[in-house]
Design a protein around this motif. Structure first.
Motif, PDB file in Angstrom:
ATOM      1  N   LEU A 250       2.730  -8.088  -4.123  1.00  0.00           N
ATOM      2  CA  LEU A 250       2.383  -8.431  -2.739  1.00  0.00           C
ATOM      3  C   LEU A 250       1.831  -7.223  -1.985  1.00  0.00           C
ATOM      4  N   TYR A 251       2.455  -6.053  -2.183  1.00  0.00           N
ATOM      5  CA  TYR A 251       1.937  -4.819  -1.576  1.00  0.00           C
ATOM      6  C   TYR A 251       0.504  -4.550  -2.028  1.00  0.00           C
ATOM      7  N   ALA A 252       0.280  -4.609  -3.336  1.00  0.00           N
ATOM      8  CA  ALA A 252      -0.996  -4.211  -3.919  1.00  0.00           C
ATOM      9  C   ALA A 252      -2.140  -5.144  -3.550  1.00  0.00           C
ATOM     10  N   SER A 253      -1.830  -6.396  -3.324  1.00  0.00           N
ATOM     11  CA  SER A 253      -2.876  -7.399  -3.105  1.00  0.00           C
ATOM     12  C   SER A 253      -3.114  -7.725  -1.634  1.00  0.00           C
ATOM     13  N   ALA A 254      -2.347  -7.122  -0.734  1.00  0.00           N
ATOM     14  CA  ALA A 254      -2.454  -7.460   0.682  1.00  0.00           C
ATOM     15  C   ALA A 254      -3.702  -6.861   1.325  1.00  0.00           C
ATOM     16  N   LYS A 255      -4.262  -7.578   2.274  1.00  0.00           N
ATOM     17  CA  LYS A 255      -5.341  -7.041   3.104  1.00  0.00           C
ATOM     18  C   LYS A 255      -4.822  -5.890   3.943  1.00  0.00           C
ATOM     19  N   ALA A 256      -3.587  -6.053   4.435  1.00  0.00           N
ATOM     20  CA  ALA A 256      -2.955  -5.027   5.267  1.00  0.00           C
ATOM     21  C   ALA A 256      -1.452  -5.199   5.212  1.00  0.00           C
ATOM     22  N   PHE A 257      -0.764  -4.125   5.556  1.00  0.00           N
ATOM     23  CA  PHE A 257       0.700  -4.153   5.687  1.00  0.00           C
ATOM     24  C   PHE A 257       1.048  -3.781   7.119  1.00  0.00           C
ATOM     25  N   ILE A 274       1.855   2.092   0.644  1.00  0.00           N
ATOM     26  CA  ILE A 274       0.854   3.123   0.350  1.00  0.00           C
ATOM     27  C   ILE A 274       0.856   3.444  -1.142  1.00  0.00           C
ATOM     28  N   ALA A 275       2.055   3.605  -1.706  1.00  0.00           N
ATOM     29  CA  ALA A 275       2.177   3.947  -3.126  1.00  0.00           C
ATOM     30  C   ALA A 275       1.583   2.862  -4.029  1.00  0.00           C
ATOM     31  N   CYS A 276       1.590   1.622  -3.546  1.00  0.00           N
ATOM     32  CA  CYS A 276       1.057   0.508  -4.340  1.00  0.00           C
ATOM     33  C   CYS A 276      -0.432   0.283  -4.105  1.00  0.00           C
ATOM     34  N   GLY A 277      -1.025   1.084  -3.221  1.00  0.00           N
ATOM     35  CA  GLY A 277      -2.467   1.021  -3.038  1.00  0.00           C
ATOM     36  C   GLY A 277      -2.954   0.180  -1.886  1.00  0.00           C
ATOM     37  N   CYS A 278      -2.065  -0.290  -1.030  1.00  0.00           N
ATOM     38  CA  CYS A 278      -2.507  -1.037   0.150  1.00  0.00           C
ATOM     39  C   CYS A 278      -3.315  -0.106   1.060  1.00  0.00           C
ATOM     40  N   LYS A 279      -4.486  -0.547   1.473  1.00  0.00           N
ATOM     41  CA  LYS A 279      -5.426   0.351   2.150  1.00  0.00           C
ATOM     42  C   LYS A 279      -5.337   0.317   3.675  1.00  0.00           C
ATOM     43  N   ASN A 280      -4.744  -0.701   4.249  1.00  0.00           N
ATOM     44  CA  ASN A 280      -4.609  -0.789   5.698  1.00  0.00           C
ATOM     45  C   ASN A 280      -3.137  -0.888   6.059  1.00  0.00           C
ATOM     46  N   ILE A 281      -2.585   0.181   6.612  1.00  0.00           N
ATOM     47  CA  ILE A 281      -1.164   0.242   6.954  1.00  0.00           C
ATOM     48  C   ILE A 281      -1.039   0.405   8.465  1.00  0.00           C
ATOM     49  N   GLU A 291       6.541  11.052  12.444  1.00  0.00           N
ATOM     50  CA  GLU A 291       7.016  12.196  11.661  1.00  0.00           C
ATOM     51  C   GLU A 291       6.824  11.940  10.172  1.00  0.00           C
ATOM     52  N   VAL A 292       7.151  10.737   9.745  1.00  0.00           N
ATOM     53  CA  VAL A 292       7.095  10.405   8.326  1.00  0.00           C
ATOM     54  C   VAL A 292       5.655  10.230   7.845  1.00  0.00           C
ATOM     55  N   PHE A 293       4.851   9.483   8.594  1.00  0.00           N
ATOM     56  CA  PHE A 293       3.550   9.057   8.079  1.00  0.00           C
ATOM     57  C   PHE A 293       2.359   9.859   8.605  1.00  0.00           C
ATOM     58  N   GLU A 294       2.574  10.683   9.605  1.00  0.00           N
ATOM     59  CA  GLU A 294       1.526  11.566  10.120  1.00  0.00           C
ATOM     60  C   GLU A 294       0.218  10.794  10.332  1.00  0.00           C
ATOM     61  N   ASP A 295      -0.902  11.263   9.753  1.00  0.00           N
ATOM     62  CA  ASP A 295      -2.192  10.595   9.964  1.00  0.00           C
ATOM     63  C   ASP A 295      -2.575   9.668   8.814  1.00  0.00           C
ATOM     64  N   SER A 296      -1.565   9.204   8.051  1.00  0.00           N
ATOM     65  CA  SER A 296      -1.849   8.374   6.876  1.00  0.00           C
ATOM     66  C   SER A 296      -1.904   6.888   7.200  1.00  0.00           C
ATOM     67  N   VAL A 297      -1.600   6.505   8.441  1.00  0.00           N
ATOM     68  CA  VAL A 297      -1.534   5.093   8.830  1.00  0.00           C
ATOM     69  C   VAL A 297      -2.204   4.900  10.187  1.00  0.00           C
ATOM     70  N   SER A 298      -2.345   3.645  10.581  1.00  0.00           N
ATOM     71  CA  SER A 298      -2.773   3.312  11.935  1.00  0.00           C
ATOM     72  C   SER A 298      -1.530   2.951  12.745  1.00  0.00           C
ATOM     73  N   TYR A 299      -1.506   3.381  13.992  1.00  0.00           N
ATOM     74  CA  TYR A 299      -0.324   3.153  14.830  1.00  0.00           C
ATOM     75  C   TYR A 299      -0.559   2.035  15.835  1.00  0.00           C
ATOM     76  N   PHE A 310      -9.243  -3.301  11.022  1.00  0.00           N
ATOM     77  CA  PHE A 310      -8.952  -2.806   9.675  1.00  0.00           C
ATOM     78  C   PHE A 310      -9.804  -1.583   9.368  1.00  0.00           C
ATOM     79  N   ILE A 311      -9.169  -0.431   9.452  1.00  0.00           N
ATOM     80  CA  ILE A 311      -9.840   0.838   9.170  1.00  0.00           C
ATOM     81  C   ILE A 311      -9.063   1.542   8.064  1.00  0.00           C
ATOM     82  N   TYR A 312      -9.690   1.680   6.916  1.00  0.00           N
ATOM     83  CA  TYR A 312      -9.028   2.348   5.795  1.00  0.00           C
ATOM     84  C   TYR A 312      -8.747   3.803   6.150  1.00  0.00           C
ATOM     85  N   THR A 313      -7.488   4.193   6.065  1.00  0.00           N
ATOM     86  CA  THR A 313      -7.088   5.559   6.393  1.00  0.00           C
ATOM     87  C   THR A 313      -7.246   6.441   5.153  1.00  0.00           C
ATOM     88  N   LYS A 314      -8.202   7.347   5.189  1.00  0.00           N
ATOM     89  CA  LYS A 314      -8.536   8.146   4.015  1.00  0.00           C
ATOM     90  C   LYS A 314      -7.388   9.029   3.546  1.00  0.00           C
TER      91      LYS A 314
END
Length: 341
Positions: A250-257, A274-281, A291-299, A310-314
Motif C-alpha cells: 500500500l505504501y509503495a503503490s500510493a499516489k500520496a501518503f 518514504i522507505a517504500c518509495g512513496c513520492k508524495n508525503i 525535526e524528524v522529516f526536515e525538508d523531505s516532506v510537504s507540510y 502533488f510535488i515530489y520532494t527530491k
C-alpha cells in the motif's frame, strides 16, 4: 544482567512495539549470551520467537499491567537484575530504564477516555520520577518531558526510530486486488479513531478529492478513544488491520501518503512510506514532525483543510540516512553499559 520488560510480546505492533522489536533484534547481534534476558507473561503472542544471544523466559501467572507491576519487579529483585522497559510503561517501584515515546495523555488528555488518561498519567509520573534513565525518540519529546515533569535534561537520552524493518518485508499485491485499488490512484493514511490522529481531516480531504480513493489503514478502538462518528463516503476505504506485507504494498503503490496528526513523539508511518518509495508525503507542521522529516516532506496545517498539490520532494530519500535501528541499538547498549559500571 539486564532484564527486558517483554510485555510488548503479548501485544500487536504499533510504533511503540516496533521500537522494542527492532532494538532487541539489533541488540542480539552485539551482546553476549546471558547478558540480556526478555521476561514475558504467559499470554505471549510470539511463541516461536527466538534470538541468538538473548533468552526469552515466560514468568508468572498474571497478565497485563498486573504482571508488569507485581511479578516483573519481583523477578528482577530476586535475580538482582536491572530492568529495561522499551514501551512506555514500567513498574512504578524501581522502573530502571524506561523508553517514553511521548506524553500525549498528559498534554492532550481530551484525546482519551478519562480512565485511560488517568492511569497513564499516574504511571508516567512515577516512572519518570523513579527511573534511572529515560529514553525518548525525539528532541521534541525530550523537551515535553522536561516541561511537564521538571526532569533534568541529563536524565533523558534521545534515540531515534529506524526504517530498515521495511527492507525485510516482501510486498503482497493481493491487498490491491482485495479492495479494487490501482497503483497511483489512491491516497493512503495510516490512522486510528484516536482524535489525535485527526481522521476527520482525511474525511474532509476525501470530499475535496473525489477523483481519488482514500485508503485508511488502522484498527478502530472505541474502548480507549472517545467516540468518533465515521462518515461513509464512496471514495473512502477503511481496511482495518493489514499485515506488514500488505502495508508495504500500500505504501509503495500510493499516489500520496498523508499524516495529519496533531501530536506525535516521532511518527514512524511517514518514514516507512518514504522507505517504500512513496513520492508524495504530507505531514502536519506540528510537534516533532519537522525535526524528524526536515525538508523531505510537504507540510500541512492539520486544522486547515486544503486541496493537495502533488510535488515530489527530491530530498525524501536523503532523510533515510538519518535513522538506523543498528545505530540506535548501539546507543542504548552504550548507555546501559555506563549504568552497569
Amino acid at each position: 544482567m539486564w532484564i527486558i520488560n517483554g510485555r510488548f510480546l503479548t501485544q500487536g505492533i504499533t510504533g511503540v512495539q516496533r521500537f522494542a522489536h527492532e532494538i532487541i533484534r539489533e541488540l542480539d547481534n552485539v551482546v553476549k549470551p546471558r547478558e540480556y534476558k526478555i521476561l514475558v507473561p504467559k499470554n505471549i503472542v510470539y511463541k516461536e520467537l527466538k534470538y541468538k544471544n538473548i533468552e526469552i523466559e515466560i514468568c508468572g501467572n498474571l497478565e497485563g499491567h498486573l504482571w508488569e507491576q507485581l511479578e516483573l519487579p519481583l523477578y528482577v529483585k530476586k535475580n538482582k537484575g536491572q530492568l529495561l522497559n522499551l514501551c512506555n510503561t514500567a513498574p512504578i517501584i524501581n522502573p530502571g530504564v524506561i523508553a517514553i515515546h511521548d506524553i500525549q495523555t498528559k498534554v492532550h488528555p481530551e484525546f482519551f477516555s478519562k480512565k485511560f488518561a488517568l492511569w497513564y498519567n499516574i504511571l508516567n509520573y512515577f516512572n519518570i520520577k523513579n527511573s534511572k534513565k529515560i529514553i525518548t525518540v525525539s528532541e521534541f519529546s525530550k523537551n515535553e518531558i522536561i516541561k511537564y515533569y521538571g526532569v533534568s535534561k541529563d536524565k533523558i537520552q534521545v534515540i531515534y526510530n529506524g526504517w530498515q524493518h521495511m527492507d525485510r518485508i516482501k510486498q503482497s499485491e493481493d491487498i490491491l486486488n482485495k479492495f479494487n485499488i490501482k497503483t497511483g490512484e489512491y491516497i493512503l493514511g495510516v490512522s486510528s479513531l484516536n482524535p489525535n490522529k485527526n481522521f476527520k481531516y482525511i474525511l474532509e480531504l476525501a470530499k475535496l478529492h473525489p477523483e481519488y480513493k482514500f485508503v485508511i489503514v488502522g484498527k478502530k478502538n472505541s474502548t480507549i478513544f472517545k467516540e468518533i462518528i465515521v462518515e461513509e463516503l464512496k471514495n473512502l476505504i477503511w481496511t482495518d488491520y493489514v499485515n506488514d506485507e500488505e502495508l508495504k504494498s500500500l505504501y509503495a503503490s500510493a499516489k500520496a501518503f498523508i499524516f495529519p496528526s496533531f501530536y506525535e513523539g516521532f511518527g514512524i508511518p511517514p518514514l516507512e512510506a518514504i522507505a517504500c518509495g512513496c513520492k508524495n508525503i504530507f505531514v502536519s507542521d506540528t510537534s516533532c514532525l519537522s525535526e524528524v522529516f526536515e525538508d523531505s516532506v510537504s507540510y500541512i496545517n492539520p486544522k486547515t483543510i486544503k486541496k493537495l498539490h502533488f510535488i515530489y520532494t527530491k530530498n525524501s530519500q536523503n532523510i533515510l540516512k538519518k535513522f538506523e535501528w543498528k545505530v540506535s541499538a548501539q546507543k542504548i547498549k552504550n548507555m546501559l553499559n555506563r549504568l552497569t559500571i
